[in-house]
Design an enzyme around this catalytic site. Structure first.
Site, short mmCIF file in Angstrom:
data_model
loop_
_atom_site.label_atom_id
_atom_site.label_comp_id
_atom_site.label_asym_id
_atom_site.label_seq_id
_atom_site.Cartn_x
_atom_site.Cartn_y
_atom_site.Cartn_z
N ASP A 77 0.81 -1.21 0.00
CA ASP A 77 0.00 0.00 0.00
C ASP A 77 0.84 1.27 0.00
O ASP A 77 0.56 2.22 -0.74
CB ASP A 77 -0.93 0.00 1.21
CG ASP A 77 -2.13 -0.92 1.03
OD1 ASP A 77 -2.00 -1.89 0.27
OD2 ASP A 77 -3.18 -0.66 1.65
N CYS A 118 1.86 -8.78 2.72
CA CYS A 118 1.08 -7.55 2.73
C CYS A 118 -0.34 -7.77 2.21
O CYS A 118 -0.65 -8.80 1.61
CB CYS A 118 1.79 -6.46 1.93
SG CYS A 118 1.14 -4.80 2.18
N ASP A 119 -1.17 -6.77 2.41
CA ASP A 119 -2.63 -6.85 2.32
C ASP A 119 -3.18 -7.73 1.20
O ASP A 119 -4.11 -8.50 1.41
CB ASP A 119 -3.22 -5.45 2.10
CG ASP A 119 -2.96 -4.51 3.26
OD1 ASP A 119 -2.10 -4.81 4.09
OD2 ASP A 119 -3.61 -3.46 3.31
N LYS A 120 -2.67 -7.56 -0.01
CA LYS A 120 -3.33 -8.19 -1.16
C LYS A 120 -2.76 -9.55 -1.51
O LYS A 120 -3.32 -10.26 -2.35
CB LYS A 120 -3.22 -7.26 -2.39
CG LYS A 120 -3.78 -5.87 -2.15
CD LYS A 120 -5.18 -5.88 -1.55
CE LYS A 120 -5.70 -4.50 -1.23
NZ LYS A 120 -5.03 -3.83 -0.10
N CYS A 190 2.31 -3.99 8.23
CA CYS A 190 2.00 -2.95 9.22
C CYS A 190 1.58 -3.58 10.54
O CYS A 190 0.80 -4.54 10.58
CB CYS A 190 0.86 -2.08 8.73
SG CYS A 190 1.25 -1.08 7.28
N SER A 468 -8.55 2.05 3.93
CA SER A 468 -7.43 1.36 4.55
C SER A 468 -7.89 0.70 5.84
O SER A 468 -8.77 1.20 6.55
CB SER A 468 -6.31 2.36 4.85
OG SER A 468 -5.37 1.82 5.77
#
Length: 558
Positions: A77, A118-120, A190, A468
């Site tokens: 991100d 990470c997120d995706k 994060c 987010s």
């Protein structure tokens, strides 16, 4: 042993290629396992994964398999969100899925281990696993270390919110230079219960990683032990022919929904779970499940940004497995996991949670739901509101006139200059799956700007964009569907229109007579944000929010 796909397609040419890589005749008869790695020097989220891949590959060899490391795109991100108004962030999720299919399925490998970070990448991996239906296990890549300033803990949330506050003339609690130095102190995702750690917990609740894997400190002994055991386990899964379709049942999706609700996680988990179900061809309505589970599931922990609990404290208190154990009576214990055992069997062997951090079901942090699905004349299909900790400090009802924007920067400028007033509903549209495209990142910045302007309790925010996982400010309704450019009513809202948000009634209402609304011009098909290249293809092919935003041509499949 199950019949190996790699042997069925083991032509003389393939054998020649693999022997040239150093494989023996005996190796060619072994299970061939993809180690899916999104290692990248662009972002700390992925910077450590080469070391994880090495451990997984060694374990696969020791267990009698042959590992093949393959690479995918690595969306982060805060790094790959810099260009094209952050449109590449969500769009890259589907690149991950297609990257995997184009290598693993094309080569007819027998199973895969996905290094998820990470997120995706977690949803991209789950979607690929569901689509290909070969034995798959995910390894959780872990969260980054953060630092201290003057004896106070700081992390990426503090840095992000402080940077927006500075734009509005506010004074950050700490010097920006100090925050830049201390907020991120190592590799991993994060800190906090943003989208990445939410999705890591989802993976465990689904049964797609080894028990006790999430969340985890990046590069810790615990993380590497899980990676090693996962490498051994995938070979067994291939031999047992244990596939995602046996794990990703409706029972598993209910457990995943309960997990996110109990930790007040990121709203992005809803579309990622729905996309996984669609990719697997499963007849599962995640939005319906969410509403059902939301009425049953309280909030059991207050991890940042929901409260003061740090992600390290949450991990040490029991993490995802601790939450599942505390959700006794909610979790479906009959769901099968990647261990080959049921969730009930798995949880019976996990330690009890620390109830000071992960509360019991009977003494929760707050009642649920922490996330709710709203519908109404402004959102005929769906919209999502994150409520977090419901302690009465955040309004769950709002009734006010609309102030409409199609440009997030203009909205932020008006906030900075006092042109948005108390009692108004800020509407940001044209930012959805097609409009963004890929929902961009403008809404998150606007939400932090509302907070920085001191209006979080006095202004509601409605958007067809995503948010987010760090966002929890005021009363905000996101992912309004249908989106504006697809003909949704949000595209017909005018300044001054009355909008009602009523969480108790699960209602998002536009108070405009149907006859008047039907006469208004629509923004359908009008794109305020240009998109070419891959983003142009994404805009053309992406499916509605009811699918989780997949790129599959669902009509062609029928």
């Amino acid at each position: 042993m199950s019949k190996l796909r790699s042997l069925a397609a083991n032509s003389a040419v393939r054998r020649a290629h693999w022997k040239a890589l150093g494989l023996s005749d005996a190796d060619l008869e072994k299970p061939k396992i993809a180690v899916v790695n999104s290692s990248s020097e662009l972002a700390v989220c992925f910077a450590h994964l080469d070391g994880v891949a090495k451990v997984v590959k060694e374990a696969i060899r020791e267990a009698g398999g042959i590992p093949f490391e393959v690479r995918t795109t690595a969306p982060s991100d805060f790094i790959t969100g810099a260009g094209k108004q952050a449109s590449f962030i969500l769009a890259a999720r589907d690149l991950v899925t297609n990257d995997i299919e184009a290598q693993v399925d094309a080569a007819q490998l027998d199973g895969m281990v996905c290094l998820t970070s990470c997120d995706k990448t977690p949803p991209g991996h789950l979607m690929a696993a569901a689509r290909m239906d070969i034995p798959t296990i995910l390894v959780i890549g872990g969260y980054q270390a953060s630092g201290m300033i003057g004896g106070e803990h700081v992390d990426i949330e503090d840095l992000f919110s402080s940077s927006v506050a500075e734009r509005f003339g506010g004074t950050a609690k700490h010097k920006m230079s100090d925050l830049v130095e201390q907020a991120v102190r190592g590799p991993g995702v994060c800190a906090g219960m943003a989208t990445a750690n939410t999705m890591h917990c989802v993976v465990e609740a689904l049964g797609m990683c080894l028990p006790g894997s999430a969340p985890v400190r990046a590069n810790s002994d615990k993380m590497f032990d899980s990676a090693r055991r996962s490498g051994r386990r995938i070979v067994e899964m291939v031999q047992e022919d244990l596939r995602p379709s046996q794990i990703l049942t409706e029972k598993a999706f209910r457990n995943a929904a309960a997990m996110v609700l109990a930790v007040a996680g990121s709203i992005n988990a809803i579309k990622h779970l729905q996309a996984t179900a669609i990719e697997g061809g499963y007849d599962i309505d995640v939005f319906r499940i969410w509403e059902e589970m939301g009425r049953r599931t309280p909030v059991l922990t207050a991890v940042r940004p929901n409260g003061s609990v740090r992600i390290e404290q949450f991990e040490d208190a029991g993490g995802a497995s601790g939450v599942l154990k505390q959700l006794d009576g909610i979790v479906d214990c009959a769901a099968v996991t990647c261990t080959g055992r049921t969730m009930g069997d798995v949880l019976s062997q996990m330690p009890e949670a620390d109830a000071k951090v992960i509360h019991s079901f009977d003494a929760p942090v707050s009642p649920g739901p922490s996330i709710a699905i709203l519908k109404g004349s402004l959102a005929p299909e769906s919209s999502i509101v994150k409520l977090g900790i419901r302690d009465g400090s955040r309004s769950e009802y709002f009734d006010g006139p609309a102030k409409v924007y199609t440009d997030s920067d203009l909205a932020m400028d008006d906030l900075a200059n006092g042109r948005i007033k108390k009692g108004e509903v800020l509407v940001l549209r044209g930012q959805g799956l097609k409009g963004g495209p890929a929902m961009g990142g403008g809404a998150s910045a606007v939400l932090f700007a509302i907070d920085a302007a001191g209006l979080a309790k006095d202004v509601a925010f409605v958007t067809d964009c995503q948010l987010s996982g760090l966002c929890l400010k005021g009363l905000t309704v996101a992912e309004v569907s249908p989106e504006a450019v697809a003909g949704g009513p949000i595209g017909k809202v005018q300044n001054g229109d009355r909008i009602v948000i009523d969480v108790e009634k699960r209602l998002l209402q536009l108070d405009v007579p149907d006859a008047e609304l039907s006469e208004r011009a629509s923004t359908s098909g009008k794109y305020d944000i240009p998109a070419d290249g891959y983003l142009g293809m994404y805009r053309r092919d992406v499916q509605p929010m009811s699918t989780g935003g997949v790129l599959l041509d669902l009509d062609a499949e029928d």
